[in-house]
Design a protein around this motif. Structure first.
Motif, PDB file in Angstrom:
ATOM      1  N   LEU A  36       0.839  -1.187   0.000  1.00 37.20           N
ATOM      2  CA  LEU A  36       0.000   0.000   0.000  1.00 37.20           C
ATOM      3  C   LEU A  36       0.879   1.244   0.000  1.00 37.20           C
ATOM      4  O   LEU A  36       1.983   1.237   0.545  1.00 37.20           O
ATOM      5  N   VAL A 108      -3.486   3.879  -1.390  1.00 40.47           N
ATOM      6  CA  VAL A 108      -3.490   3.370  -2.759  1.00 40.47           C
ATOM      7  C   VAL A 108      -3.023   1.922  -2.715  1.00 40.47           C
ATOM      8  O   VAL A 108      -1.993   1.612  -2.108  1.00 40.47           O
ATOM      9  N   LYS A 109      -3.813   1.038  -3.354  1.00 39.11           N
ATOM     10  CA  LYS A 109      -3.436  -0.373  -3.441  1.00 39.11           C
ATOM     11  C   LYS A 109      -2.519  -0.540  -4.657  1.00 39.11           C
ATOM     12  O   LYS A 109      -2.975  -0.532  -5.789  1.00 39.11           O
ATOM     13  N   GLY A 120      -7.583   3.525  -4.956  1.00 40.13           N
ATOM     14  CA  GLY A 120      -7.680   3.375  -3.515  1.00 40.13           C
ATOM     15  C   GLY A 120      -8.764   4.246  -2.918  1.00 40.13           C
ATOM     16  O   GLY A 120      -9.762   4.533  -3.566  1.00 40.13           O
TER      17      GLY A 120
END
Length: 128
Positions: A36, A108-109, A120
């Motif tokens: 992440l 944010v992934k 995200g």
């Protein structure tokens, strides 16, 4: 009368921390930490003025924000949603310091990005 546009404010910011967290709902996500990218902003009560010798107690150590988004996240806990990761970070920051009025966490992934997109969430909470 002072309006919201005229209020003084202080925002501490820590951006783009890369943290591996156990999170996700799909089977391929649930057994390995997911990468992440976490950014944190904290709105604080502001001093009347900051002199060269103003002590840190009139602000906040921004490393506390980094700690809340990294070391303070439990390594053995699986967060189904990244919203829960953001909530944990926010709760940690509120517990650290009563002068924090608002916290905003953006996550944010990174594993979802195919061409550099930022996919995200952003969660913000006011102190209650």
């Amino acid at each position: 009368m002072v309006t919201a546009e005229q209020e003084d404010f202080l925002v501490l910011e820590v951006d783009d921390l890369h943290v591996d967290v156990l999170t996700g709902i799909y089977s391929e996500e649930t057994h390995l930490p997911q990468p992440l990218r976490i950014s944190v902003r904290a709105l604080l009560d502001v001093a009347d003025h900051y002199q060269p010798d103003t002590p840190l107690s009139r602000s906040k150590n921004y490393m506390d924000l980094k700690h809340a988004a990294t070391d303070a996240l439990p390594r053995d806990c699986h967060f189904t949603l990244i919203e829960a990761v953001a909530d944990h970070i926010i709760d940690t920051i509120f517990l650290q310091d009563s002068s924090v009025r608002h916290v905003r966490v953006k996550i944010v992934k990174l594993a979802l990005s195919e061409r550099g997109e930022s996919i995200g969430i952003t969660l913000g909470r006011w102190r209650r």
